[in-house]
Enzyme design. Sequence first.
Site, short mmCIF file in Angstrom:
data_model
loop_
_atom_site.label_atom_id
_atom_site.label_comp_id
_atom_site.label_asym_id
_atom_site.label_seq_id
_atom_site.Cartn_x
_atom_site.Cartn_y
_atom_site.Cartn_z
N TYR A 105 -16.41 22.94 20.68
CA TYR A 105 -15.05 23.49 20.62
C TYR A 105 -14.29 22.87 19.43
CZ TYR A 105 -10.18 24.15 21.94
OH TYR A 105 -8.86 24.47 21.93
N ASP A 177 -19.23 19.71 28.52
CA ASP A 177 -18.01 20.52 28.66
C ASP A 177 -18.46 21.82 29.33
OD1 ASP A 177 -15.98 22.38 28.22
OD2 ASP A 177 -15.31 21.40 26.38
N LYS A 202 -8.49 27.40 31.17
CA LYS A 202 -9.28 28.61 31.08
C LYS A 202 -9.63 29.12 32.48
CE LYS A 202 -8.90 27.31 26.82
NZ LYS A 202 -9.90 26.49 26.15
#
Length: 381
Positions: A105, A177, A202
């Site tokens: 990310y 993650d 999210k």
Amino acid sequence: MSREFRELDTTLIHSGEVEEKIEGAISMPIFQSSTFLYSGQSRYEDLKYIRLNNTPNHVVLHKKLAALEGGESALVTSSGMAAIATTLLTVLSSGDHLLAQDCLYGGTHDLLTRDFGPLGIEYDFIDAKDPESWGSKVRPTTRAVMIESISNPLMRTGDLPAVVEFARKHELVSLIDNTFATPVNFRPLSHGFDLVLHSCTKYLNGHSDIVAGAVIGQKAMIRKINKKLLHLGGSLDPHACFLLHRGLKTLALRVRHQNQSGLAIARFLADHEAVEKVNYGGLDEAAATAKLFAGYGGMLSFELKGGADAARRFLPRLRLAREAPSLGGVETLVTRPVTTSHSGLSIEDRQQLGISDGLIRMSVGVEGVRDLIDDLEQALL
Ligand SMILES: *Cc1c(COP(=O)(O)O)cnc(C)c1O
């Protein structure tokens, strides 16, 4: 209530909840109080105070999140990045070395490449699909390995069992993650990972109305991370705790719907003549991940024939799907990663990772899939 349930759906509703309903309230009320009466505590972290992550709204969430990922303990934080940064800074100190997946990310990537240097923490990137290449990068100072269960924006999954085996062999802390997969589709702790991280912004919250994070793992490690968090200060506000708690209850319903819609849309796009390429794990039924994942969720990406120009013409023609960054909510969102999540990367880095200027990422919401496909169809013409 920390009983084990047979199904995740029940865990989501009943795990962690207070035994005695407060004033009979079925929903957990919000304790919007920064501080609480002193009751003889001798340790600082036992004082009840929002920054110490121990108010009633935190405690319920910690128990529910731990049950959800099958861990001993959990900690919520003020954002996904607060969870990632606080965890990495607990596991790593000056002089230590980290192995990290090459397509992390954007925020995590920037934390390593921009902030670790001045702190004296070193890192090397690894191709998570190529275990043969990892060994030569291990140093005597290597402490941890960090990957993502499904990477952004190309939806790639590394060799997850090999990461666990490698971490054990070299006595590294393994961090994953799990934001994109969610525990509905993959539960890393049961496969041997040490720490699971989430951007709860999210899927876990699922309604695009808060920013939050979490880390789940063994009790002793979560305690250490909590101590670091008390100093770094990234605590979650009780009102955001309440919203996350509420959002979590429908996680399994939402994600199972998104698994189906994501697959249907990926198949529709893969068959469409205007589409060059689709990235979605579920399209490759023979993939090694098929044995690990219950589904592939609502995240996919694709390239149109005609590249960036075609993408620029296509996006404004969509009527249901809206162009916005972020993901994992009930509304379908689309974005071009080069203009949002990956705009911080150099052109060379993007090319090396295979992120083209025309790539479109889609976060499928919970609308009816036929309406979403109709929308894509009219915009692709
Ligand atoms: C969004 C995201 C993050 C960062 O989370 P925030 O809540 O925005 O701080 C970390 N990892 C992944 C995979 C993400 O999608």
